[in-house]
Design a protein around this motif. Structure first.
Motif, PDB file in Angstrom:
ATOM      1  N   VAL A  46      -8.014   0.238   6.038  1.00 29.18           N
ATOM      2  CA  VAL A  46      -7.316  -0.824   5.295  1.00 29.18           C
ATOM      3  C   VAL A  46      -6.856  -0.303   3.945  1.00 29.18           C
ATOM      4  CG1 VAL A  46      -7.654  -3.042   4.139  1.00 29.18           C
ATOM      5  CG2 VAL A  46      -8.448  -2.727   6.485  1.00 29.18           C
ATOM      6  N   ILE A  47      -7.726   0.431   3.255  1.00 32.06           N
ATOM      7  CA  ILE A  47      -7.355   0.993   1.950  1.00 32.06           C
ATOM      8  C   ILE A  47      -6.203   1.992   2.109  1.00 32.06           C
ATOM      9  CG2 ILE A  47      -8.165   2.490   0.091  1.00 32.06           C
ATOM     10  CD1 ILE A  47     -10.920   1.106   0.445  1.00 32.06           C
ATOM     11  N   ILE A  50      -2.984   0.047   2.707  1.00 32.28           N
ATOM     12  CA  ILE A  50      -2.494  -0.591   1.483  1.00 32.28           C
ATOM     13  C   ILE A  50      -1.844   0.431   0.561  1.00 32.28           C
ATOM     14  CG2 ILE A  50      -3.256  -1.739  -0.635  1.00 32.28           C
ATOM     15  CD1 ILE A  50      -5.309  -3.245   1.092  1.00 32.28           C
ATOM     16  N   ILE A  51      -2.483   1.587   0.397  1.00 34.65           N
ATOM     17  CA  ILE A  51      -1.935   2.617  -0.491  1.00 34.65           C
ATOM     18  C   ILE A  51      -0.630   3.167   0.049  1.00 34.65           C
ATOM     19  CG2 ILE A  51      -2.345   4.961  -1.350  1.00 34.65           C
ATOM     20  CD1 ILE A  51      -5.292   4.189  -1.651  1.00 34.65           C
ATOM     21  N   HIS A  53       1.606   1.739   2.040  1.00 37.82           N
ATOM     22  CA  HIS A  53       2.703   0.778   2.080  1.00 37.82           C
ATOM     23  C   HIS A  53       2.926   0.053   0.755  1.00 37.82           C
ATOM     24  CE1 HIS A  53       2.140   1.555   6.287  1.00 37.82           C
ATOM     25  NE2 HIS A  53       3.279   0.950   6.524  1.00 37.82           N
ATOM     26  N   TRP A  54       2.325   0.527  -0.300  1.00 36.50           N
ATOM     27  CA  TRP A  54       2.496  -0.127  -1.593  1.00 36.50           C
ATOM     28  C   TRP A  54       3.578   0.491  -2.330  1.00 36.50           C
ATOM     29  CZ3 TRP A  54      -1.615  -0.342  -5.953  1.00 36.50           C
ATOM     30  CH2 TRP A  54      -1.233  -1.293  -6.901  1.00 36.50           C
TER      31      TRP A  54
END
Length: 54
Positions: A46-47, A50-51, A53-54
């Motif tokens: 998950v992390i 997130i990183i 696709h941020w």
């Protein structure tokens, strides 16, 4: 919505003390190790997602 992001139960699972009255066997210890590993891998994924696709 607040209940969805409550991670206290996950933290308690990783950092709880052992109960001296509870009988332990190999299968139970192995199950808990696999559960902890799968939770850590999921959170790492998950992390990473997130990183990336941020």
């Amino acid at each position: 919505m607040k209940g969805l992001f409550d991670l206290s139960e996950v933290a308690n699972y990783f950092f709880r003390k052992k109960d001296p009255n509870r009988k332990s066997n190999f299968n139970l210890r192995t199950m808990h190790r696999i559960n902890k590993l799968s939770i850590m891998m999921f959170l790492a994924g998950v992390i990473y997602f997130i990183i990336k696709h941020w």
